[in-house]
Design a protein around this motif. Structure first.
Motif, PDB file in Angstrom:
ATOM      1  N   ASP A 135     -21.892  40.843  20.060  1.00  0.00           N
ATOM      2  CA  ASP A 135     -21.366  42.183  19.745  1.00  0.00           C
ATOM      3  C   ASP A 135     -20.202  42.071  18.757  1.00  0.00           C
ATOM      4  O   ASP A 135     -20.094  42.858  17.815  1.00  0.00           O
ATOM      5  CB  ASP A 135     -20.858  42.884  21.011  1.00  0.00           C
ATOM      6  N   LEU A 139     -21.330  44.030  15.617  1.00  0.00           N
ATOM      7  CA  LEU A 139     -20.824  45.404  15.726  1.00  0.00           C
ATOM      8  C   LEU A 139     -19.379  45.504  15.248  1.00  0.00           C
ATOM      9  O   LEU A 139     -18.664  46.444  15.593  1.00  0.00           O
ATOM     10  CB  LEU A 139     -20.927  45.900  17.178  1.00  0.00           C
ATOM     11  N   ARG A 144     -21.006  47.189  10.918  1.00  0.00           N
ATOM     12  CA  ARG A 144     -21.917  47.377  12.049  1.00  0.00           C
ATOM     13  C   ARG A 144     -23.360  47.178  11.588  1.00  0.00           C
ATOM     14  O   ARG A 144     -23.804  47.801  10.624  1.00  0.00           O
ATOM     15  CB  ARG A 144     -21.701  48.802  12.582  1.00  0.00           C
ATOM     16  N   ALA A 149     -27.487  47.113  16.541  1.00  0.00           N
ATOM     17  CA  ALA A 149     -26.881  48.209  17.311  1.00  0.00           C
ATOM     18  C   ALA A 149     -27.949  49.038  18.014  1.00  0.00           C
ATOM     19  O   ALA A 149     -27.792  49.420  19.175  1.00  0.00           O
ATOM     20  CB  ALA A 149     -26.051  49.096  16.379  1.00  0.00           C
ATOM     21  N   GLU A 153     -27.907  49.243  22.113  1.00  0.00           N
ATOM     22  CA  GLU A 153     -27.627  50.506  22.813  1.00  0.00           C
ATOM     23  C   GLU A 153     -28.649  50.810  23.900  1.00  0.00           C
ATOM     24  O   GLU A 153     -28.387  51.571  24.818  1.00  0.00           O
ATOM     25  CB  GLU A 153     -27.645  51.668  21.807  1.00  0.00           C
TER      26      GLU A 153
END
Ligand code: SF4
Ligand code: SF4
Length: 372
Positions: A135, A139, A144, A149, A153
């Motif tokens: 991450d 991210l 990002r 992502a 999610e």
């Protein structure tokens, strides 16, 4: 996972199917550990019957064998060759495509993954720590990655405490296990007749409430706590410290790099199984008719010859410099990038190295052997 014991529930084994069916009802594709080709790998679960109950994973440098668990537990194996990485950072995927239209103009379009909702059952503490590092890379503010992502999610993570670490595990020395402490939606600790279960997110709390579990007793929570402490104490490998940056960077000409290079095959197995490695290459795949092309991202390895190839010369032309790059990035310069080591102590690079190179042994030889 035991910071709020009053919120822990107890899920008897007979209720495990309810967890899987609840997650399925919420639209999650349930993935979990299954036995395949002599290893434990993450695959789609139809029911808890697919879980590798009664198996352990015996691991040593260059060695991985499934053996029987005398206690017939669901999660008595430590880890398999995969972590979460292939599910969030795909081994190969399209980033964009280009097509020539009838007027001869080129039209570019982003390609984003469909990304189903996925619940992963059986995630280990080291895997959660590795995901936090992925991450931090994919991210990060201003950079990002939309492909990562989108998959990230959609994950629902059901972590499991490790009770039987392999001989290759050293997550206690990196501070990343064996009991999950953060990053999960639900966490389970397996006891003789069921699981102590806690939620780590609102999503996890909502699922836990629908299972209507009885509260875990203080005895059950204490048993789970002690199980985690015993698993940590059972680990025999370790790194000589959590921040080895200066120690390693001051030994860039140590003769041990030549010794390990003589054994290393530069096969890249270690980087493929490492849950924190994120190197990738980008290639174009043009259609044979010359009217379209896809731009693909594929996992790469710093052990490959092309990885260090720059403008007509190679900055890492030999295995010595590639192994040194890998170890010093992982354990040293990662601190500059992410504020911690890039190793979560899962031991996969040790077990899956075909010649049994052990980074804890190499690091100890470089550091504890002193400055040559
Ligand atoms: S350390 Fe082992 S797994 Fe890694 S590249 Fe060398 S031989 Fe392959
Ligand atoms: S370097 Fe090895 S032990 Fe550390 S996280 Fe990567 S695979 Fe696991």
């Amino acid at each position: 996972m035991f910071s709020q014991p009053d919120r822990a529930g107890f899920m008897p084994f007979a209720q495990l199917p309810s967890l899987v069916s609840r997650l399925s009802a919420l639209g999650y594709r349930c993935l979990g550990p299954t036995r395949e080709n002599g290893a434990i790998v993450m695959r789609e679960l139809e029911s808890p019957a697919d879980l590798p109950r009664g198996l352990q994973a015996e691991q040593a440098p260059g060695h991985y064998r499934l053996t029987s668990d005398p206690h017939n537990r669901y999660f008595a194996w430590s880890n398999g060759p995969q972590a979460i990485k292939p599910l969030s950072f795909a081994p190969q995927e399209s980033l964009w495509r280009v097509e020539r239209d009838e007027a001869g103009s080129l039209r570019f379009a982003a390609v984003l993954p469909a990304a189903d909702k996925q619940a992963i059952i059986g995630v280990r503490a080291c895997d959660l720590a590795a995901l936090a590092l992925q991450d931090a890379h994919f991210l990060r503010a201003g950079r990002r990655d939309p492909h990562y992502a989108r998959r990230r999610e959609q994950l629902f993570l059901v972590a499991v405490q490790c009770a039987e670490p392999a001989s290759t595990c050293f997550c206690a020395s990196t501070g990343d296990g064996p009991t999950p402490t953060a990053g999960y939606d639900l966490a389970l600790a397996e006891l003789a007749d069921g699981f102590v279960a806690v939620a780590g997110s609102d999503k996890g709390d909502a699922v836990l409430k629908t299972l209507s579990l009885a509260p875990a007793t203080s005895r059950q929570i204490e048993a789970a706590r002690q199980q985690g402490a015993a698993a940590a104490a059972a680990q025999t490998r370790r790194l000589p410290g959590r921040n080895l940056r200066d120690a390693l960077m001051s030994r860039l000409e140590h003769p041990r790099w030549d010794e390990v290079a003589a054994r290393c095959l530069a096969c890249g197995n270690c980087t493929a199984v490492c849950p924190t490695c994120f190197c990738h290459a980008e290639i174009d795949e043009p259609a044979l008719n010359g009217q379209a092309s896809r731009h693909e991202r594929i996992w790469d390895s710093c052990f490959g010859e092309s990885h260090g190839h720059l403008h007509g010369f190679n900055v890492r032309p030999d295995i010595r410099s590639r192994y040194r790059q890998w170890l010093t990035h992982k354990l040293a310069t990662w601190h500059d990038q992410f504020g911690r080591s890039g190793c979560v102590g899962c031991g996969r690079c040790i077990a899956w190295c075909p010649v049994g190179i052990d980074l804890t042994e190499e690091t100890a030889a470089l550091i504890e052997g002193g400055q040559p």
